[in-house]
Design a protein around this motif. Structure first.
Motif, PDB file in Angstrom:
ATOM      1  N   PHE A  99       3.214 -21.348   2.206  1.00  0.00           N
ATOM      2  CA  PHE A  99       4.223 -21.236   1.273  1.00  0.00           C
ATOM      3  C   PHE A  99       3.735 -20.794  -0.033  1.00  0.00           C
ATOM      4  CE2 PHE A  99       7.935 -23.667   2.931  1.00  0.00           C
ATOM      5  CZ  PHE A  99       7.555 -23.769   4.163  1.00  0.00           C
ATOM      6  N   PHE A 158       3.891 -33.993  15.329  1.00  0.00           N
ATOM      7  CA  PHE A 158       4.502 -33.427  16.760  1.00  0.00           C
ATOM      8  C   PHE A 158       5.880 -34.193  16.878  1.00  0.00           C
ATOM      9  CE2 PHE A 158      -0.245 -33.230  16.774  1.00  0.00           C
ATOM     10  CZ  PHE A 158      -0.393 -31.721  16.967  1.00  0.00           C
ATOM     11  N   GLY A 159       6.815 -34.407  15.997  1.00  0.00           N
ATOM     12  CA  GLY A 159       8.029 -34.773  16.287  1.00  0.00           C
ATOM     13  C   GLY A 159       8.055 -36.322  16.220  1.00  0.00           C
ATOM     14  N   GLY A 181      -0.022 -30.689   9.256  1.00  0.00           N
ATOM     15  CA  GLY A 181      -1.300 -29.913  10.007  1.00  0.00           C
ATOM     16  C   GLY A 181      -0.850 -28.422  10.213  1.00  0.00           C
ATOM     17  N   HIS A 201       1.445 -25.543   5.311  1.00  0.00           N
ATOM     18  CA  HIS A 201       2.359 -24.952   4.161  1.00  0.00           C
ATOM     19  C   HIS A 201       1.731 -24.991   3.157  1.00  0.00           C
ATOM     20  CE1 HIS A 201       5.668 -27.533   6.781  1.00  0.00           C
ATOM     21  NE2 HIS A 201       5.314 -26.666   7.431  1.00  0.00           N
ATOM     22  N   ARG A 228       5.208 -12.314  10.399  1.00  0.00           N
ATOM     23  CA  ARG A 228       4.139 -13.576  10.129  1.00  0.00           C
ATOM     24  C   ARG A 228       3.749 -13.510   8.936  1.00  0.00           C
ATOM     25  NH1 ARG A 228       1.107 -13.630  16.189  1.00  0.00           N
ATOM     26  NH2 ARG A 228       2.871 -13.535  17.244  1.00  0.00           N
ATOM     27  N   THR A 236      10.314 -31.523   7.952  1.00  0.00           N
ATOM     28  CA  THR A 236       9.794 -30.526   8.999  1.00  0.00           C
ATOM     29  C   THR A 236       9.938 -31.107  10.123  1.00  0.00           C
ATOM     30  OG1 THR A 236       8.157 -29.878   7.393  1.00  0.00           O
ATOM     31  CG2 THR A 236       7.429 -29.874   9.513  1.00  0.00           C
ATOM     32  N   GLY A 250       6.360 -23.026  15.388  1.00  0.00           N
ATOM     33  CA  GLY A 250       5.368 -24.319  15.228  1.00  0.00           C
ATOM     34  C   GLY A 250       5.728 -24.780  16.817  1.00  0.00           C
ATOM     35  N   GLY A 280      -1.335 -35.053  12.230  1.00  0.00           N
ATOM     36  CA  GLY A 280      -0.504 -34.786  13.384  1.00  0.00           C
ATOM     37  C   GLY A 280       1.006 -35.591  13.490  1.00  0.00           C
TER      38      GLY A 280
HETATM   39  N1  MCN Z   1       4.464 -19.392   9.991  1.00  0.00           N
HETATM   40  C1  MCN Z   1       3.905 -17.772   9.692  1.00  0.00           C
HETATM   41  N2  MCN Z   1       4.756 -16.938  10.021  1.00  0.00           N
HETATM   42  C2  MCN Z   1       6.310 -17.259  10.872  1.00  0.00           C
HETATM   43  C3  MCN Z   1       6.214 -18.511  11.072  1.00  0.00           C
HETATM   44  C4  MCN Z   1       5.652 -19.781  10.906  1.00  0.00           C
HETATM   45  O1  MCN Z   1       2.861 -17.863   8.999  1.00  0.00           O
HETATM   46  N3  MCN Z   1       6.879 -16.185  11.145  1.00  0.00           N
HETATM   47  C5  MCN Z   1       3.499 -20.618   9.679  1.00  0.00           C
HETATM   48  C6  MCN Z   1       4.230 -21.148   8.599  1.00  0.00           C
HETATM   49  O2  MCN Z   1       4.420 -20.958   7.384  1.00  0.00           O
HETATM   50  C7  MCN Z   1       3.670 -22.791   8.923  1.00  0.00           C
HETATM   51  C8  MCN Z   1       3.453 -22.641  10.255  1.00  0.00           C
HETATM   52  O3  MCN Z   1       3.158 -21.417  10.850  1.00  0.00           O
HETATM   53  O4  MCN Z   1       2.578 -22.707   8.201  1.00  0.00           O
HETATM   54  C9  MCN Z   1       4.488 -23.170  11.129  1.00  0.00           C
HETATM   55  O5  MCN Z   1       5.784 -22.880  10.621  1.00  0.00           O
HETATM   56  P1  MCN Z   1       7.172 -23.321  11.436  1.00  0.00           P
HETATM   57  O6  MCN Z   1       7.412 -22.667  12.661  1.00  0.00           O
HETATM   58  O7  MCN Z   1       8.002 -23.059  10.332  1.00  0.00           O
HETATM   59  O8  MCN Z   1       7.078 -24.732  11.794  1.00  0.00           O
HETATM   60  P2  MCN Z   1       7.089 -26.102  10.931  1.00  0.00           P
HETATM   61  O9  MCN Z   1       6.079 -25.998   9.553  1.00  0.00           O
HETATM   62  O10 MCN Z   1       8.598 -26.380  10.460  1.00  0.00           O
HETATM   63  O11 MCN Z   1       6.382 -27.153  11.817  1.00  0.00           O
HETATM   64  C10 MCN Z   1       7.104 -28.066  12.702  1.00  0.00           C
HETATM   65  C11 MCN Z   1       6.508 -27.968  14.016  1.00  0.00           C
HETATM   66  C12 MCN Z   1       6.937 -28.725  14.927  1.00  0.00           C
HETATM   67  S1  MCN Z   1       8.673 -29.188  14.769  1.00  0.00           S
HETATM   68  C13 MCN Z   1       6.034 -29.637  15.539  1.00  0.00           C
HETATM   69  S2  MCN Z   1       6.726 -30.960  16.493  1.00  0.00           S
HETATM   70  C14 MCN Z   1       4.698 -29.374  15.576  1.00  0.00           C
HETATM   71  C15 MCN Z   1       4.367 -28.074  15.051  1.00  0.00           C
HETATM   72  O12 MCN Z   1       5.068 -27.591  13.966  1.00  0.00           O
HETATM   73  N4  MCN Z   1       3.876 -30.201  14.815  1.00  0.00           N
HETATM   74  C16 MCN Z   1       2.446 -29.998  14.737  1.00  0.00           C
HETATM   75  N5  MCN Z   1       3.170 -27.678  14.954  1.00  0.00           N
HETATM   76  C17 MCN Z   1       2.232 -28.665  14.510  1.00  0.00           C
HETATM   77  N6  MCN Z   1       0.724 -28.356  14.128  1.00  0.00           N
HETATM   78  C18 MCN Z   1      -0.001 -29.134  13.797  1.00  0.00           C
HETATM   79  N7  MCN Z   1      -1.102 -28.647  13.555  1.00  0.00           N
HETATM   80  N8  MCN Z   1       0.470 -30.490  13.662  1.00  0.00           N
HETATM   81  C19 MCN Z   1       1.660 -31.154  14.152  1.00  0.00           C
HETATM   82  O13 MCN Z   1       2.175 -32.211  13.939  1.00  0.00           O
END
Ligand code: MCN
Ligand code: CUM
Length: 777
Positions: free
Chosen positions: A502, A243-244, A495, A498, A657, A533, A730, A241
């Motif tokens: 991906f 979460f920024g 978490g 990816h 999605r 990220t 996310g 985790g």
């Molecule tokens: N996804 C998808 N289809 C979409 C959008 C996203 O299947 N249309 C999937 C992605 O491919 C990815 C996941 O959902 O596996 C999240 O994607 P995305 O929205 O691109 O976000 P990031 O991967 O960049 O994650 C960052 C975001 C942030 S900034 C925080 S803060 C946060 C969050 O993710 N921290 C997390 N979710 C979290 N989840 C977990 N378990 N742990 C963290 O620390």
């Protein structure tokens, strides 16, 4: 089709306890570090006596601010172009600040030796309340900065002030409300830590740490410490985790590095829970005054906001360079309004630095909370149903791409559809009838609506960078002779799954199973450059790079396939799994067949190098704009003030999605975060700046007990700029859910004439708000 509810590939190791986190890294001869921290929020350091600690038989080094000063490392730059003390030299500026670092043979001796360090402090008055930070005579926290006579950091504004003011002057109805988005903490289960290993012979520094942005860390180490960048390797292993809270560089990381350079041995430093809660990046702490102007029949015309932003003792906010308030200026939200203006003033206080964390989308959380509270206040003022008021003002599908009054270009959306779906799912009209019935019996039931638009996927080069680094992401794809592939990306999962999503993108683009694609990330020696990220940018940026690099491979494969089929490339078409000859679908070749030929003895067409590997860099042309409609139902116990979330419907639109199961998991997590922030979380301080929430006994995390069974819905409006139409998700639910919960609680308390109450709405706070107010139906 590779998109779909595939189980997470990484879970095979996580559910067996085989994840490999920073604390699992064990190197031969490794030493252990521990940090001594300030017990005061504000004090001058009179002396630091380390002699007893140095005499401890197991201690190998004691590093103080003075040691670092000699190396030019006592201060480090922050992501907001401020400086932050690595180890304090002159003063301590928040409780928990790093003062000295002990390196010992084992972690227990390192901790023991902390007790032997004698730091003499001369306590100073602390600035705890941001609203007093600019008072005449307030203690100056950053007297280290030249010419600094107060606690002011920045003033920033966005939007059209004159137009907004004019609309307010003519408006039939105007309303103002002060509100606080309290200081909260992302509180990941894994705390921060680092293992640093400096090899004197090769001059190579390897750092394991749970960073969300390994490449950015490497470049910053190179720029700040002057270490050659190719001799630095940052490895971000599994992360429990983020979460920024794991974007920036923490003093402990630098101390572990210096400890390794000084001792010539690897050094591990892991913080404990209290250290994490007290010293790593906090979130929010925005004192906001919102104003809304509307017509009497409920057309919102303008919004005006003034913010006092508490940035703590060092301005360490992680955000794109030109945006000291992040993307807060997206606060006009999802509504068709004529003008908007915001002013943000940042101040120093004697608290830990941070500011952009806890799934905030660069402060879209604060922006959405503000506008969604203001819309509910307006509904109450006009006697209109809050869902109806929103439907009257939401942007219409034909307005996209929409240019917002504060300078954003929303890419796509159908907002009324999402809200109507949420209303249908929850049975809105029936709930309102039930509420009226319960109210007549003195029961407190509330229905809260919120609608949000996020701006994620930072970011377009023309608009943003971080410390001068453009926010583009690379991707590399290798396809082995047998058609199995390895994708290398710069973003780093904490978490979010990816390794699965991906791989699904590559699988989808190449017509191969996602299981045949290995995703490599989190190691700067192994992956292309990119900024990491956060701000839900992985799918919008690295995900786009992944799709495009796979398309490059597919295009190369086409030429090879043409040679295999003895046809012209122009006569081939992609059927989702194979390149085949137009009009003769039987004559086709899959990527696996083509890969073998590309590596084999096939006579290659002119100009084709062989193999199918490809590299790309994606510069996003725009952000993506996910949105959603949330409705929450609460019951409030009039005797105790206890809030029970009865139902929660969340309709999210994140475009296409990739893996709906992972998307839903992200939403579930964010909704729980929202319930936590709305009802129980706050980082509180006493008037001396003592931290009152440095354990999970005091800083409350929501559990299954506080959460209802989430009810999710979706609409799909693809992003027109993203190669697969995906938008980030996310942080959506963390952004959208707090106002839904607060709106529901305030709605429940409406019979008492309550129009607003600040988070967290703990039983005590709810009880306090209604005290002395008569209940009127
Ligand atoms: N996804 C998808 N289809 C979409 C959008 C996203 O299947 N249309 C999937 C992605 O491919 C990815 C996941 O959902 O596996 C999240 O994607 P995305 O929205 O691109 O976000 P990031 O991967 O960049 O994650 C960052 C975001 C942030 S900034 C925080 S803060 C946060 C969050 O993710 N921290 C997390 N979710 C979290 N989840 C977990 N378990 N742990 C963290 O620390
Ligand atoms: Cu603002 S928390 Mo996330 O962007 O890592």
């Amino acid at each position: 089709m590779s998109f779909g509810r595939m189980h997470r590939k990484e879970d095979a190791r996580f559910i067996r306890g085989r994840g490999r986190y920073t604390d699992d890294v064990r190197l031969p001869g490794m030493l252990y570090g521990a940090v001594i921290r300030s017990p005061h929020a504000h004090a001058r350091i009179v002396s630091v006596d380390t002699s007893a600690a140095e005499a401890h038989p197991k201690v190998r080094a004691v590093i103080t601010g003075r040691t670092l000063e000699g190396l030019g490392l006592a201060w480090m730059p922050t992501l907001s172009q401020d400086t932050q003390a690595v180890l304090a030299t002159d003063k301590v500026r928040f409780q928990g600040q790093e003062v000295a670092f002990v390196v010992a043979e084992d972690p227990y001796s390192a901790r023991d030796a902390l007790e032997l360090i004698d730091v003499e402090y001369d306590p100073l008055e602390a600035v705890v309340d941001a609203r007093r930070a600019l008072d005449e005579g307030a203690p100056v926290i950053r007297d280290d900065l030249e010419g600094r006579t107060g606690n002011h950091i920045f003033d920033w504004e966005a939007g059209d002030r004159a137009r907004t003011d004019a609309l307010f002057e003519q408006a039939e109805v105007t309303l103002a409300q002060d509100m606080l988005y309290p200081r909260v903490h992302p509180a990941p289960l894994e705390t921060c830590g680092a293992v640093a290993d400096f090899d004197k012979v090769t001059g190579k520094l390897t750092v394991w740490c749970p960073t969300q942005a390994p490449h950015a860390h490497r470049t910053l180490y190179a720029m700040v410490a002057g270490l050659p960048e190719h001799k630095i390797r940052v490895i971000s292993p599994d992360i429990g985790g983020g979460f920024g809270g794991k974007v920036g560089i923490y003093p402990g990381y630098v101390c572990a590095i210096v400890g390794s350079i000084v001792t010539g041995r690897p050094v591990k430093w892991m913080e404990d829970r209290s250290e994490n809660l007290m010293s790593t990046a906090f979130a929010r702490d925005y004192h906001m005054r919102g104003e809304i102007a509307a017509t009497r029949d409920g057309r919102i015309r303008a919004i005006r906001v003034k913010v006092l932003a508490d940035h703590g003792a060092f301005n360490g906010t992680a955000q794109p360079t030109k945006f000291p308030a992040g993307f807060f200026h997206v606060f006009s939200g999802s509504y068709d309004i004529e003008a908007a203006h915001c002013e943000v003033t940042g101040v120093y206080t004697n608290k830990a630095p941070g500011g952009v964390a806890y799934a905030c989308s660069f402060r879209v959380t604060e922006a959405v909370y503000l506008v969604e509270r203001m819309v509910d206040l307006l509904a109450a003022e006009l006697g209109l149903d809050p869902a109806e008021l929103r439907l009257r003002n939401l942007l219409r599908p034909e307005q996209f791409p929409y240019h917002s009054p504060t300078g954003w270009e929303y890419d796509s959306g159908d907002y009324p559809k999402a809200l109507r779906l949420a209303m249908d799912m929850i049975g809105y009209d029936k709930l309102r009838a039930e509420q009226a019935d319960r109210r007549s019996r003195g029961e407190l039931m509330g229905i809260g609506v919120s609608f949000f638009t996020e701006a994620v996927g930072a970011g377009p080069r023309k608009h943003m960078d971080i410390l001068g680094l453009g926010m583009a992401d690379g991707a590399e794809l290798r396809v082995h002779p047998t058609g199995k592939a390895v994708l290398r990306v710069s973003c780093q999962s904490q978490g979010q799954g990816h390794e699965t999503t991906f791989a699904q993108i590559v699988g989808q683009e190449l017509g191969i199973p996602a299981d045949d694609v290995e995703v490599v990330h989190g190691d700067t020696d192994q992956t292309p450059f990119g900024l990491g990220t956060y701000g839900s940018r992985s799918t919008p940026v690295s995900g786009a790079a992944t799709a495009l690099v796979a398309r490059k491979v597919r295009d190369r494969a086409k030429i090879v396939a043409a040679a295999m089929l003895e046809a012209s490339p122009d006569d081939l078409e992609w059927d989702g799994g194979r390149w085949s000859v137009v009009g003769d679908p039987a004559a086709g070749r899959s990527i696996a067949e083509i890969a073998l030929a590309a590596h084999g003895s096939l006579e290659l067409p002119e100009g084709v190098e062989g193999h199918l590997d490809a590299v790309t860099v994606y510069n996003p042309p725009n952000l993506t704009y996910p949105f959603g409609a949330y409705i929450c139902v609460v019951d409030v116990d009039p005797g105790t003030g206890q809030v029970k979330v009865r139902r929660f419907v969340a309709v999210d639109d994140c475009g296409v999605r990739i893996n709906p199961m992972i998307v839903e998991g992200q939403i579930h997590g964010g909704l729980a975060d929202g319930v936590g922030m709305a009802l129980m979380q706050v980082m509180a301080f006493d008037e001396d700046g003592n931290h009152l929430g440095a354990s999970f006994m005091d800083y409350l995390l929501p559990t299954a007990m506080e959460c209802p069974s989430w009810e999710l819905g979706e609409t799909v409006t693809p992003s027109p700029t993203h190669p697969i139409g995906a938008k980030g998700v996310g942080e959506s639910a963390t952004v959208g859910s707090p106002p839904a919960v607060v709106n529901a609680v305030v709605d429940a308390l409406a019979p008492y004439g309550v129009r607003h109450a600040d988070m967290p709405l703990t039983p005590a706070n709810v009880w306090r708000v209604v005290q002395g107010r008569p209940f009127r139906t």
